[in-house]
Design an enzyme around this catalytic site. Structure first.
Site, PDB file in Angstrom:
ATOM      1  N   ASP A   3     -14.570  20.523  -0.123  1.00  0.00           N
ATOM      2  CA  ASP A   3     -13.870  19.348  -0.749  1.00  0.00           C
ATOM      3  C   ASP A   3     -13.359  18.110   0.348  1.00  0.00           C
ATOM      4  O   ASP A   3     -13.034  16.897  -0.252  1.00  0.00           O
ATOM      5  CB  ASP A   3     -12.481  20.140  -1.020  1.00  0.00           C
ATOM      6  CG  ASP A   3     -12.673  20.711  -2.647  1.00  0.00           C
ATOM      7  OD1 ASP A   3     -13.558  20.520  -3.356  1.00  0.00           O
ATOM      8  OD2 ASP A   3     -11.655  21.763  -2.662  1.00  0.00           O
TER       9      ASP A   3
ATOM     10  N   GLU B 201     -10.296  22.239   8.174  1.00  0.00           N
ATOM     11  CA  GLU B 201      -9.590  21.143   8.191  1.00  0.00           C
ATOM     12  C   GLU B 201     -10.133  19.826   8.593  1.00  0.00           C
ATOM     13  O   GLU B 201      -9.388  18.662   8.780  1.00  0.00           O
ATOM     14  CB  GLU B 201      -8.190  21.339   9.272  1.00  0.00           C
ATOM     15  CG  GLU B 201      -7.295  22.500   9.095  1.00  0.00           C
ATOM     16  CD  GLU B 201      -6.748  22.299   7.414  1.00  0.00           C
ATOM     17  OE1 GLU B 201      -6.368  21.089   7.072  1.00  0.00           O
ATOM     18  OE2 GLU B 201      -6.823  23.320   6.652  1.00  0.00           O
TER      19      GLU B 201
ATOM     20  N   GLU C 284     -13.310  18.815  13.827  1.00  0.00           N
ATOM     21  CA  GLU C 284     -12.161  19.809  13.348  1.00  0.00           C
ATOM     22  C   GLU C 284     -11.044  18.680  12.846  1.00  0.00           C
ATOM     23  O   GLU C 284      -9.762  19.136  12.563  1.00  0.00           O
ATOM     24  CB  GLU C 284     -11.341  20.596  14.565  1.00  0.00           C
ATOM     25  CG  GLU C 284     -12.515  21.759  14.700  1.00  0.00           C
ATOM     26  CD  GLU C 284     -11.973  22.620  15.958  1.00  0.00           C
ATOM     27  OE1 GLU C 284     -11.314  23.786  15.300  1.00  0.00           O
ATOM     28  OE2 GLU C 284     -12.119  22.336  17.044  1.00  0.00           O
TER      29      GLU C 284
ATOM     30  N   ARG D 241     -10.422  14.333  11.687  1.00  0.00           N
ATOM     31  CA  ARG D 241     -10.788  13.390  10.531  1.00  0.00           C
ATOM     32  C   ARG D 241     -11.705  12.393  11.058  1.00  0.00           C
ATOM     33  O   ARG D 241     -11.616  11.384  12.105  1.00  0.00           O
ATOM     34  CB  ARG D 241      -9.293  12.632  10.067  1.00  0.00           C
ATOM     35  CG  ARG D 241      -9.815  11.793   8.669  1.00  0.00           C
ATOM     36  CD  ARG D 241      -8.624  11.162   8.168  1.00  0.00           C
ATOM     37  NE  ARG D 241      -7.954  10.252   8.954  1.00  0.00           N
ATOM     38  CZ  ARG D 241      -6.771  10.203   9.346  1.00  0.00           C
ATOM     39  NH1 ARG D 241      -6.140  11.246   9.165  1.00  0.00           N
ATOM     40  NH2 ARG D 241      -6.169   9.062  10.018  1.00  0.00           N
TER      41      ARG D 241
ATOM     42  N   GLY E 224      -8.977  19.766  16.746  1.00  0.00           N
ATOM     43  CA  GLY E 224      -8.031  20.153  15.631  1.00  0.00           C
ATOM     44  C   GLY E 224      -6.845  18.947  15.386  1.00  0.00           C
ATOM     45  O   GLY E 224      -6.219  18.810  16.176  1.00  0.00           O
TER      46      GLY E 224
ATOM     47  N   SER F  79      -7.556  12.271  15.035  1.00  0.00           N
ATOM     48  CA  SER F  79      -8.198  11.218  13.919  1.00  0.00           C
ATOM     49  C   SER F  79      -8.740   9.985  14.921  1.00  0.00           C
ATOM     50  O   SER F  79      -8.178   9.530  15.822  1.00  0.00           O
ATOM     51  CB  SER F  79      -6.930  10.601  13.265  1.00  0.00           C
ATOM     52  OG  SER F  79      -7.089   9.695  12.440  1.00  0.00           O
TER      53      SER F  79
ATOM     54  N   ALA G  86      -7.193  18.023  20.549  1.00  0.00           N
ATOM     55  CA  ALA G  86      -6.389  18.406  19.470  1.00  0.00           C
ATOM     56  C   ALA G  86      -5.209  17.351  19.115  1.00  0.00           C
ATOM     57  O   ALA G  86      -4.531  16.998  20.223  1.00  0.00           O
ATOM     58  CB  ALA G  86      -5.748  19.899  19.373  1.00  0.00           C
TER      59      ALA G  86
ATOM     60  N   GLU H 144      -7.201  13.166  26.084  1.00  0.00           N
ATOM     61  CA  GLU H 144      -6.343  14.654  26.138  1.00  0.00           C
ATOM     62  C   GLU H 144      -5.595  14.839  24.961  1.00  0.00           C
ATOM     63  O   GLU H 144      -5.038  13.806  24.057  1.00  0.00           O
ATOM     64  CB  GLU H 144      -5.359  14.217  27.260  1.00  0.00           C
ATOM     65  CG  GLU H 144      -3.842  13.732  27.080  1.00  0.00           C
ATOM     66  CD  GLU H 144      -2.877  13.965  27.998  1.00  0.00           C
ATOM     67  OE1 GLU H 144      -3.037  14.820  28.924  1.00  0.00           O
ATOM     68  OE2 GLU H 144      -1.685  13.315  27.828  1.00  0.00           O
ATOM     69  N   ALA H 145      -5.379  15.967  24.529  1.00  0.00           N
ATOM     70  CA  ALA H 145      -4.452  16.479  23.272  1.00  0.00           C
ATOM     71  C   ALA H 145      -3.410  15.797  23.031  1.00  0.00           C
ATOM     72  O   ALA H 145      -2.429  15.472  24.224  1.00  0.00           O
ATOM     73  CB  ALA H 145      -4.317  18.038  23.552  1.00  0.00           C
TER      74      ALA H 145
END
Length: 341
Positions: A186, A203, A219, A221, A236, A239, A262, A277-278
């Site tokens: 989806d 995700e 993981e 967008r 994760g 974006s 992430a 970096e995250a």
């Protein structure tokens, strides 16, 4: 002297869904499609007219097994009362904007089946051409007809699940590219371009005219228009900004072997071998401190390779370091994990 003939730039033969109430074409699937060549010339001779055109087919010449199967399905009626219609589309120039919904849908197929890379064809004005559709587990349906159809089906002991209401179908209902894994279908729109070796986790999200050019872990967008290079990892919740909203015009490209940590984000292009970096979101206007002490806006770093972008945990300043030695080192993608045979 007659002008030389020009082969179509692309062609597609398939089945469209005509709503049983409004008569409107809601979608199209093109199991037979391709770019210019001998087969395109043959189809052009079959379809009357000149230049780009979309037509409904009543009959096709014999001898082509794929077309015979399409014509066999043409005229069938599904549980929603919609009719399958055989259609042909020939595109004269992929750099010119699409002219109707069938042509726009064929262009999305060309992207997802990997015959054309993102930004390799024009999609201008597509939103005004594609109808807004209720995508159900029994096929596409006019939004206004959902309640009536649901009642009809309930009277026959059947249910109806509306998966989404959108102008874009999910990719896997029309194109399933080889060598990929998709955790949640989806979340991948028709028109996404997923190279072999790509894994889209549950995700992850990939919009149309966007995607990957090699083995990648997704993981987060990937917004419309964004391209992720071979060997790059989108962590994760991360974006990458697109260009659909806010009037943006820059095409964001992420190079090869990059890591966007992430819950991080990026609104500039990155060259190869970069790390963010995250948790750090870098927009074009973010002020970044360089190793020599100067401060620039992140847009001035757009497209550079070998950068580590992080936030100083004491001062809070965003800093850019050169990834030499072990600064920002990461092990890269697991090759075994992305051998999606």
């Amino acid at each position: 002297m007659a002008a030389p003939t020009r082969s179509p730039a692309a062609f597609g033969i398939g089945l469209a869904t005509r709503d049983g109430r409004s008569g409107r074409l809601l979608d199209a699937w093109f199991p037979v499609l391709g770019l210019d060549g001998a087969r395109a010339d043959a189809f052009e001779a079959m379809v009357p007219g000149h230049g780009t055109r979309s037509v409904e087919l009543d009959i096709v010449p014999g001898g082509d097994a794929d077309l015979a199967r399409i014509m066999t399905a043409s005229g069938s009626v599904d549980e929603l009362g919609s009719t399958r219609v055989a259609v042909a589309v020939l595109i004269d120039d992929l750099s010119a904007p699409p002219q109707d919904a069938l042509e726009a849908t064929l262009r999305l197929h060309l992207l997802s089946i990997r015959l054309v890379r993102p930004h390799g064809l024009a999609l201008d004005g597509m939103f005004g051409l594609l109808p807004n559709v209720a995508w159900t587990d029994r096929g596409p349906l006019e939004v206004e007809a959902v309640d009536d159809v649901r009642l009809e089906l309930m009277g026959r002991g059947l249910g109806l699940r509306v998966r989404s209401v959108d102008r874009f179908a999910r990719m896997t209902d029309y194109v399933v590219p080889s060598g990929v894994r998709i955790g949640d279908a989806d979340r991948v729109r028709l028109g996404a371009h997923l190279a072999a070796g790509t894994t889209v986790m549950h995700e992850g999200f990939v919009n149309f005219n966007a995607g990957t050019l090699g083995a990648s872990m997704v993981e987060g967008r990937i917004s419309a228009g964004v391209v992720l290079g071979d060997g790059s990892d989108l962590g994760g919740g991360a974006s990458i900004m697109g260009t659909l909203s806010g009037g943006g015009t820059e095409v964001i490209r992420i190079g090869e072997r990059c890591l966007i940590g992430a819950n991080a984000g990026v609104g500039i292009s990155l060259g190869d071998d970069c790390v963010i970096e995250a948790g750090l979101y870098v927009t074009a206007g973010t002020k970044v401190a360089l190793p020599d002490g100067t401060v620039v806006r992140a847009r001035e770093l757009s497209g550079r390779s070998g950068l580590l972008l992080r936030r100083d945990s004491q001062s809070g300043a965003v800093v850019a370091l050169t990834r030499d030695g072990h600064a920002g080192d990461w092990g890269g993608l697991n090759a075994t994990l992305h051998a999606n045979d």
